[in-house]
Write a protein that holds these residues in place. Structure first.
Motif, short mmCIF file in Angstrom:
data_model
loop_
_atom_site.label_atom_id
_atom_site.label_comp_id
_atom_site.label_asym_id
_atom_site.label_seq_id
_atom_site.Cartn_x
_atom_site.Cartn_y
_atom_site.Cartn_z
N PRO A 178 25.83 21.34 -13.38
CA PRO A 178 25.67 19.89 -13.56
C PRO A 178 25.28 19.17 -12.27
O PRO A 178 24.56 18.17 -12.32
CB PRO A 178 27.06 19.45 -14.05
CG PRO A 178 27.99 20.56 -13.71
CD PRO A 178 27.17 21.80 -13.74
N MET B 153 21.79 17.99 -13.59
CA MET B 153 21.79 16.57 -13.92
C MET B 153 21.66 15.70 -12.67
O MET B 153 20.89 14.73 -12.64
CB MET B 153 23.07 16.20 -14.68
CG MET B 153 23.08 14.78 -15.22
SD MET B 153 24.57 14.40 -16.18
CE MET B 153 24.30 15.43 -17.63
N VAL C 26 33.72 13.70 -20.85
CA VAL C 26 32.48 14.40 -20.50
C VAL C 26 31.60 13.52 -19.62
O VAL C 26 31.01 13.97 -18.63
CB VAL C 26 31.71 14.81 -21.78
CG1 VAL C 26 30.38 15.45 -21.43
CG2 VAL C 26 32.56 15.75 -22.63
N LYS D 81 33.08 13.34 -16.02
CA LYS D 81 32.80 14.55 -15.23
C LYS D 81 31.32 14.64 -14.87
O LYS D 81 30.96 15.06 -13.76
CB LYS D 81 33.23 15.78 -16.01
CG LYS D 81 34.75 15.87 -16.22
CD LYS D 81 35.14 17.04 -17.11
CE LYS D 81 36.65 17.07 -17.33
NZ LYS D 81 37.06 18.14 -18.25
N SER D 82 30.46 14.22 -15.80
CA SER D 82 29.02 14.23 -15.51
C SER D 82 28.68 13.20 -14.43
O SER D 82 27.86 13.47 -13.55
CB SER D 82 28.23 13.94 -16.78
OG SER D 82 28.47 14.90 -17.78
N SER D 83 29.32 12.04 -14.51
CA SER D 83 29.10 11.00 -13.49
C SER D 83 29.50 11.52 -12.12
O SER D 83 28.81 11.29 -11.12
CB SER D 83 29.90 9.74 -13.83
OG SER D 83 29.49 9.18 -15.05
N ALA E 66 21.25 12.68 -20.36
CA ALA E 66 22.45 12.91 -21.18
C ALA E 66 22.07 13.55 -22.51
O ALA E 66 22.80 14.39 -23.03
CB ALA E 66 23.19 11.59 -21.40
N PHE F 67 21.17 17.20 -21.77
CA PHE F 67 22.37 18.01 -21.51
C PHE F 67 23.38 17.93 -22.65
O PHE F 67 24.53 18.32 -22.51
CB PHE F 67 23.01 17.57 -20.19
CG PHE F 67 22.31 18.10 -18.98
CD1 PHE F 67 22.73 19.26 -18.37
CD2 PHE F 67 21.20 17.44 -18.46
CE1 PHE F 67 22.07 19.76 -17.25
CE2 PHE F 67 20.53 17.93 -17.34
CZ PHE F 67 20.97 19.10 -16.74
N LEU G 107 25.06 15.53 -24.35
CA LEU G 107 26.23 14.67 -24.41
C LEU G 107 26.20 13.88 -25.71
O LEU G 107 25.12 13.57 -26.24
CB LEU G 107 26.27 13.70 -23.23
CG LEU G 107 26.95 14.20 -21.94
CD1 LEU G 107 26.20 15.37 -21.34
CD2 LEU G 107 27.09 13.07 -20.93
N GLN H 31 29.20 9.10 -24.89
CA GLN H 31 29.23 9.59 -23.53
C GLN H 31 27.91 9.30 -22.80
O GLN H 31 27.90 9.07 -21.59
CB GLN H 31 29.52 11.09 -23.52
CG GLN H 31 30.80 11.48 -24.23
CD GLN H 31 32.03 10.86 -23.59
OE1 GLN H 31 32.39 11.20 -22.48
NE2 GLN H 31 32.67 9.94 -24.29
N ARG H 32 26.81 9.31 -23.54
CA ARG H 32 25.53 8.94 -22.94
C ARG H 32 25.56 7.51 -22.43
O ARG H 32 25.09 7.20 -21.33
CB ARG H 32 24.41 9.07 -23.98
CG ARG H 32 24.17 10.46 -24.52
CD ARG H 32 23.15 10.39 -25.65
NE ARG H 32 23.23 11.56 -26.52
CZ ARG H 32 22.71 11.64 -27.73
NH1 ARG H 32 22.05 10.59 -28.22
NH2 ARG H 32 22.84 12.74 -28.46
N LEU I 65 27.80 7.16 -19.33
CA LEU I 65 27.13 7.74 -18.16
C LEU I 65 26.03 6.82 -17.66
O LEU I 65 25.95 6.53 -16.45
CB LEU I 65 26.56 9.11 -18.52
CG LEU I 65 25.72 9.80 -17.43
CD1 LEU I 65 26.61 10.24 -16.28
CD2 LEU I 65 24.96 10.99 -18.01
#
Length: 627
Positions: free
Chosen positions: A86, A90, A144, A147-149, A324, A327, A329, A333-334, A337
């Motif tokens: 990620p 990302m 999610v 964690k992605s952020s 997003a 990946f 999401l 969550q999109r 993010l």
């Protein structure tokens, strides 16, 4: 206006005490409260702090330094390696795509390709301080999107190194290659400077790995906790100083030092000692950002700044949303993010200062872009608030975990006597205990990943929302006797209670309460049995502690059971008057006295020697020897 040091401190702390609670009360979050406080006390309004942007931001940057050091402590090299997907995927794509699109837009608006590239690289970065604080307050860091952020922000922080190394190479001539203030690399040419910057980073890593540890061990042997704190602060300030002297961001150096120390024995002590400083200094940082917003300049250039803010934030939102989707999401969550990372970051202030020294952009352009960055940071908490209150509820995404989206609920056709709603830690233990005692249950849970995992272990768990009427009906609620409410969050407990009371009133409801206020809410809605999280385990610990101190286990165990019953009885009494201020306080005091008297009487009246010695270690050992 008084410009003394003490007055400046009063202005910063006083404005925070006034405006942050108001913002929190209005649901705006603490970050926006700090920003508003900064605007009020800044040069544009009361003029209590900061005669200019540079003065304010120099004071504030150390808050970001401290935060990134603590973030680094959480990320040892092994963890960073596990997150490489990620972070590089990302995070890397976000920086590259955002920078290219912003550069393209700037070129179309009349900037040269070099100016566009500089703006793209600078404005592609987001604010680690604002994002981490805002997501943490909303409880989204473990989602999610959270964690992605974090992965994207981590790549951005690391990307500052090559960006800073690239800027001197973009300068038109060697004489333009200078850095802010008195630095060690002022007169070095572009390529040599790039190598020197990378060498400085390597030196910081080596210092953290081979020098800091032995020094902290020597300090620890003195037994003086305050000296350890002084040593930790000295470490961070020293690294910040070195990085600043070579023209790099002090915050980036602190982050690298934190990563190096993540596996050391001092990790947890450093975290506990520095956490209060981080919170205070971050507050100062947010106030300083607010104070850096020149309201009059923004007003004069309102149309230009608005266009740039809108364009840049829209570009970043689109890039983040598309990533997003790529990946995989879920839709809520999109949105989290994309909205959370839409603003420009605190590193832009540092980069624009260096860009000005390198004469890569005109002074007027830099002034406009600094205002754009500050305004975007001020808008960030507002965008998150709009997403939280207006967009996400319409998706019905926060009420149901994102894992359950786009997956059909299981068909249930059961007629068991017990239904368990929510199969987290508590629900799992209840189900296992009942199963071992030949009591079969129907288990419902809306966390798709958890359902799949538990099925692998042999549990028969149905995927679905237990608060829905149709699912409860198909789960046999009409013929069941008891429903166990074992959710992880308060809202689902209350939704289930309302549903059961309305459509399946014959069911007895047994619920676990995570907080005292939830327990009161459940009692007020006539839930049959309410249990407080942690009560039983706390009493078991108390029994073990007293036993270790020499008390008889039987006597202490009996006291714990009486305590549990009296505590439950008082909970129901207090629920009826919890909103009655002084009467509630008086009842709490009476309850405490009643518990003390009951337990003292019980333990002092135990005169039967056979009972007194029951379950004692000596009696138990004697029985084992006789066997």
């Amino acid at each position: 206006m008084d410009s003394s040091f003490l007055f400046q401190i009063i202005a910063y702390l006083g404005s925070a005490v006034i405006f942050v609670p108001i913002a929190k009360k209005l649901g705006l979050g603490s970050v926006l409260g700090y920003l508003i406080a900064g605007v009020i006390i800044g040069p544009s309004v009361l003029q209590w702090v900061g005669s200019g942007t540079q003065d304010v931001m120099h004071v504030a940057e150390f808050g970001v330094v401290m935060m990134l050091f603590l973030i680094g402590l959480e990320l040892d090299p092994g963890t960073l390696w596990k997150l490489r997907g990620p972070i590089l995927g990302m995070g890397g794509l976000q920086v590259i795509l955002s920078a290219l699109l912003i550069a393209t837009i700037c070129s179309l608006m009349g900037f040269s390709w070099k100016e566009g590239l500089v703006l793209g690289l600078t404005l592609a970065l987001s604010s680690t301080a604002i994002v981490m604080q805002s997501l943490g307050e909303k409880g989204w860091l473990d989602t999610v999107a959270g964690k992605s952020s974090f992965a994207v922000l981590l790549f951005q922080d690391i990307a500052v190194i090559p960006i800073l190394a690239l800027l001197p190479l973009l300068a038109d001539n060697a004489s333009a290659v200078t850095t802010e203030g008195d630095t060690w690399l002022t007169d070095i040419s572009g390529p040599a400077k790039a190598v020197s910057l990378l060498a400085a980073v390597a030196i910081v890593v080596l210092i953290g790995k081979y020098i800091v540890g032995p020094i902290l061990r020597v300090i620890t042997r003195t037994g003086m906790r305050e000296l350890f704190l002084v040593g930790a602060l000295l470490l961070i300030v020293l690294i910040a100083f070195i990085m600043q002297k070579v023209g790099l961001s002090p915050a980036l150096g602190a982050f690298l030092a934190g990563v190096v120390l993540a596996n050391s024995e001092f990790k947890h002590e450093l975290e506990s000692d520095l956490e209060p400083f981080k919170g205070l200094l971050l507050g100062v940082f947010f106030i300083a950002v607010g104070a850096s917003i020149n309201i009059f300049f923004v007003w004069q250039e309102a149309s230009t700044i608005s266009i740039w803010v809108g364009l840049f934030m829209l570009v970043k939102i689109i890039v983040l949303y598309v990533l997003a989707v790529v990946f995989k999401l879920k839709i809520d969550q999109r949105i989290i993010l994309a909205v959370s990372l839409a603003q420009m970051g605190e590193f832009a202030f540092v980069l624009f200062s260096i860009i000005g020294q390198l004469r890569l952009l005109s002074t007027d352009t830099i002034n406009i872009m600094v205002a754009v960055v500050a305004v975007s940071m001020a808008l960030s908490p507002i965008l998150l608030l709009v997403a939280d209150k207006l967009i996400l509820p319409r998706l019905n995404s926060l009420a149901n975990p994102p894992e359950s989206e786009e997956k059909e609920f299981d068909e249930v056709n059961e007629n068991k006597k017990v239904i368990i709603a929510g199969f987290g830690q508590v629900g799992t233990i209840v189900a296992r205990f009942l199963h071992l005692n030949k009591v079969e249950t129907t288990i419902l849970d809306y966390n798709g990943d958890r359902v799949e995992m538990l099925r692998k272990y042999g549990f028969k768990v149905y995927f679905g929302d237990p608060t829905r009427y149709d699912l409860l009906k198909s789960a046999g609620a009409s013929k069941a006797s008891i429903i166990v409410s074992a959710f992880d969050n308060d809202e689902d407990h209350m939704k289930l209670v309302y549903m059961v009371k309305k459509h399946f009133s014959h069911l007895k409801i047994v619920a676990i309460a995570n907080t005292r206020n939830l327990a009161y809410d459940l009692i007020e809605n006539d839930v049959d049995r309410v249990y407080r999280v942690g009560t039983d385990i706390a009493l078991r610990m108390g029994v073990d502690v007293m036993t270790e101190l020499g008390y008889r286990r039987y006597t202490v165990y009996r006291a714990s059971q009486k305590f549990s019953k009296l505590e439950e009885k008082s909970l129901y009494k207090l629920a009826r008057i919890r909103d009655k201020g002084s009467e509630y306080i008086q009842m709490v005091q009476e309850t405490i006295r009643e518990l003390e008297n009951e337990l003292l009487d019980d333990m002092s009246s135990d005169d039967n020697s056979s009972v007194k010695n029951a379950w004692s270690d000596s009696e138990r050992k004697k029985g084992e020897d006789e066997k």
